[in-house]
Design a protein around this motif. Structure first.
Motif: not given
Length: 60
Positions: A21-44
Motif C-alpha cells: 500500500e505504501y509503495s502504491l501511494m508513493a508511486g501515485m505521488v511520484a506520478v502527480a509530481a511529474v505531471a505538475a512539473m511543467p506547470a510549476l517550472s515556469s512559475t518557479v
C-alpha cells in the motif's frame, strides 16, 4: 490436494500488505509530481528571474 492448498495459512497472511500500500501511494505521488512539473517550472523560473533582477538592480 486442492482443498489443502485453499486452506493454507498463506492465504490468511496479511503481513506484507502495508508495504504494498505504501509503495502504491508513493508511486501515485511520484506520478502527480511529474505531471505538475511543467506547470510549476515556469512559475518557479519567473520567481527566480524577478529575484535575480531585484538583486542586480540593488547591488549595482
Amino acid at each position: 490436494m486442492i482443498k489443502r492448498i485453499l486452506k493454507a495459512d498463506f492465504w490468511q497472511d496479511c503481513q506484507g500488505q502495508d508495504l504494498v500500500e505504501y509503495s502504491l501511494m508513493a508511486g501515485m505521488v511520484a506520478v502527480a509530481a511529474v505531471a505538475a512539473m511543467p506547470a510549476l517550472s515556469s512559475t518557479v523560473n519567473n520567481v527566480f528571474s524577478k529575484i535575480g533582477s531585484i538583486i542586480t538592480a540593488n547591488v549595482h
